[in-house]
Enzyme design. Structure first.
Site, PDB file in Angstrom:
ATOM      1  N   ASP A   1      -4.892   5.661  -0.075  1.00  0.00           N
ATOM      2  CA  ASP A   1      -4.668   5.173  -1.446  1.00  0.00           C
ATOM      3  C   ASP A   1      -5.006   6.297  -2.418  1.00  0.00           C
ATOM      4  O   ASP A   1      -5.435   7.375  -2.004  1.00  0.00           O
ATOM      5  CB  ASP A   1      -5.497   3.905  -1.733  1.00  0.00           C
ATOM      6  CG  ASP A   1      -4.783   2.993  -2.739  1.00  0.00           C
ATOM      7  OD1 ASP A   1      -4.423   3.468  -3.842  1.00  0.00           O
ATOM      8  OD2 ASP A   1      -4.556   1.822  -2.416  1.00  0.00           O
TER       9      ASP A   1
ATOM     10  N   THR B   1      -1.400 -10.554  -5.933  1.00  0.00           N
ATOM     11  CA  THR B   1      -2.152  -9.298  -5.762  1.00  0.00           C
ATOM     12  C   THR B   1      -2.555  -8.807  -7.158  1.00  0.00           C
ATOM     13  O   THR B   1      -2.076  -9.336  -8.171  1.00  0.00           O
ATOM     14  CB  THR B   1      -1.280  -8.200  -5.111  1.00  0.00           C
ATOM     15  OG1 THR B   1      -0.320  -7.760  -6.076  1.00  0.00           O
ATOM     16  CG2 THR B   1      -0.582  -8.693  -3.855  1.00  0.00           C
TER      17      THR B   1
ATOM     18  N   TYR C   1      11.913  -0.241 -12.153  1.00  0.00           N
ATOM     19  CA  TYR C   1      11.370  -0.855 -10.928  1.00  0.00           C
ATOM     20  C   TYR C   1      12.507  -1.344 -10.031  1.00  0.00           C
ATOM     21  O   TYR C   1      12.519  -1.102  -8.820  1.00  0.00           O
ATOM     22  CB  TYR C   1      10.451  -2.021 -11.325  1.00  0.00           C
ATOM     23  CG  TYR C   1       9.682  -2.625 -10.170  1.00  0.00           C
ATOM     24  CD1 TYR C   1       8.532  -2.010  -9.677  1.00  0.00           C
ATOM     25  CD2 TYR C   1      10.094  -3.822  -9.578  1.00  0.00           C
ATOM     26  CE1 TYR C   1       7.816  -2.565  -8.625  1.00  0.00           C
ATOM     27  CE2 TYR C   1       9.388  -4.377  -8.526  1.00  0.00           C
ATOM     28  CZ  TYR C   1       8.243  -3.749  -8.052  1.00  0.00           C
ATOM     29  OH  TYR C   1       7.545  -4.294  -7.000  1.00  0.00           O
TER      30      TYR C   1
ATOM     31  N   LYS D   1      13.429   0.044  -6.263  1.00  0.00           N
ATOM     32  CA  LYS D   1      13.394  -0.817  -5.070  1.00  0.00           C
ATOM     33  C   LYS D   1      14.783  -0.928  -4.419  1.00  0.00           C
ATOM     34  O   LYS D   1      14.879  -1.030  -3.191  1.00  0.00           O
ATOM     35  CB  LYS D   1      12.821  -2.188  -5.424  1.00  0.00           C
ATOM     36  CG  LYS D   1      11.349  -2.144  -5.877  1.00  0.00           C
ATOM     37  CD  LYS D   1      10.441  -1.542  -4.814  1.00  0.00           C
ATOM     38  CE  LYS D   1       8.959  -1.659  -5.167  1.00  0.00           C
ATOM     39  NZ  LYS D   1       8.086  -1.088  -4.120  1.00  0.00           N
TER      40      LYS D   1
ATOM     41  N   ASN E   1       3.963   1.691   1.443  1.00  0.00           N
ATOM     42  CA  ASN E   1       3.798   0.498   0.611  1.00  0.00           C
ATOM     43  C   ASN E   1       3.285   0.796  -0.789  1.00  0.00           C
ATOM     44  O   ASN E   1       3.395  -0.039  -1.684  1.00  0.00           O
ATOM     45  CB  ASN E   1       2.834  -0.445   1.359  1.00  0.00           C
ATOM     46  CG  ASN E   1       2.265  -1.505   0.487  1.00  0.00           C
ATOM     47  OD1 ASN E   1       2.952  -2.473   0.171  1.00  0.00           O
ATOM     48  ND2 ASN E   1       1.016  -1.336   0.058  1.00  0.00           N
TER      49      ASN E   1
ATOM     50  N   ILE F   1       3.914 -12.046  -5.241  1.00  0.00           N
ATOM     51  CA  ILE F   1       2.758 -12.164  -4.360  1.00  0.00           C
ATOM     52  C   ILE F   1       1.473 -12.043  -5.183  1.00  0.00           C
ATOM     53  O   ILE F   1       1.407 -11.244  -6.133  1.00  0.00           O
ATOM     54  CB  ILE F   1       2.785 -11.050  -3.275  1.00  0.00           C
ATOM     55  CG1 ILE F   1       4.159 -10.998  -2.578  1.00  0.00           C
ATOM     56  CG2 ILE F   1       1.662 -11.259  -2.258  1.00  0.00           C
ATOM     57  CD1 ILE F   1       4.599 -12.256  -1.877  1.00  0.00           C
TER      58      ILE F   1
END
Ligand SMILES: NC(=O)c1ccc[n+]([C@@H]2O[C@H](COP(=O)([O-])OP(=O)(O)OC[C@H]3O[C@@H](n4cnc5c(N)ncnc54)[C@H](O)[C@@H]3O)[C@@H](O)[C@H]2O)c1
Length: 255
Positions: A38, A197, A162, A166, A91, A195
């Site tokens: 990360d 997160t 974005y 993607k 990811n 999701i």
């Protein structure tokens, strides 16, 4: 329990939070040694601590996937820690909010904001693929999963950069799958819907009803529900699957 991942070494980018952390945990629980990468070593180390507490093996790495030298160093560090590399979960990603452009339409989107989202979400996946494919070819094959999104399949007003990033991830995934089928490297994408997160949770107070109104399950997904799919795609149980983009979105894109 070892779900076909015993003895395998997997690099997970964006592993210090959300979907990456849940996937790193699931991979370790299934027997893989996980190189958790990360932006900061601290966030990666927190994931590693969870894995070690579960009895798994993991190492914390820091690097920015938008920088080629960092990507090369991450892959080398993963190989140095565990002696080989069998798979990767690419990811790491940022939302429009991370560049101050949440909800900004294309006509008003600053170029710098567009370029930064593309640099991390699309060029970052390109750089990881480029160097992982070289590393996996040395091991006579392996599996890679890239995080796309339902935004890789449909447009989303106010998220032009974005959405472009993607959609690009899915194109890179399909192309890398074609280029590497003959050398035994499978490459697939996951397309999560909304999701729960740190990327999405802060927007729920203001946008929750709007978001959940578009999800037939009327709830956010959980990071571990995406991790299940990632684990399966990285395992030998998905041995005939390559070039695919799997949706897990509570029905969002079925409409
Ligand atoms: N949460 C959702 O609803 C959702 C839906 C579809 C797709 N996704 C995608 O899933 C992936 C993971 O997102 P999440 O929801 O877990 O978000 P998150 O913010 O919890 O995790 C993303 C992680 O990526 C790391 N990261 C960001 N930029 C980086 C860089 N340049 N180099 C290395 N690491 C970097 C962050 O530090 C963070 O730990 C992203 O690619 C995101 O676009 C998320």
């Amino acid at each position: 329990m070892t779900d076909g991942m015993a003895g395998k070494v997997v690099l997970v980018s964006g592993g210090g939070s959300g979907i990456g952390r849940a996937s790193a945990r699931a991979l370790a629980r299934a027997g893989a040694a996980v190189a958790v990468a990360d932006l900061t070593r601290e966030s990666a180390a927190a994931t590693v601590a969870e894995i070690v507490a579960l009895g798994g093996r993991a190492v914390a790495l820091a690097g920015d996937v938008s920088r080629e030298s960092d990507v090369v160093a991450l892959i080398e560090a993963a190989r140095a820690a565990f002696g080989r590399l069998d798979g990767a979960f690419n990811n790491a990603g940022i939302s429009p909010a991370a560049v101050g452009s949440a909800g900004v339409p294309i006509a008003a989107l600053p170029e710098a904001a567009f370029q930064r989202v593309i640099a991390v979400n699309l060029a970052g996946v390109f750089l990881c693929l480029k160097h992982e494919i070289t590393a996996l070819a040395r091991e006579a094959g392996g599996a890679i999963v890239n995080t796309a999104s339902v935004a890789g399949l449909v447009g989303l007003a106010g998220s032009g950069a974005y959405v472009a990033s993607k959609h690009g991830v899915i194109g890179l995934t399909r192309t890398a799958a074609l280029e590497n089928a003959a050398v035994g490297i499978r490459v697939n994408a996951v397309c999560p819907g909304y999701i729960d997160t740190p990327m999405v949770a802060p927007h729920m107070p203001a946008r929750g009803p709007d978001i959940l109104g578009k999800v037939p399950f009327a709830r956010l997904g959980r990071a571990d529900e995406i991790a299940e799919l990632v684990l399966w795609l990285l395992s030998d149980r998905a041995s005939f699957v390559t070039g695919a983009a799997y949706v897990a979105d509570g029905g969002y894109s079925a409409a």
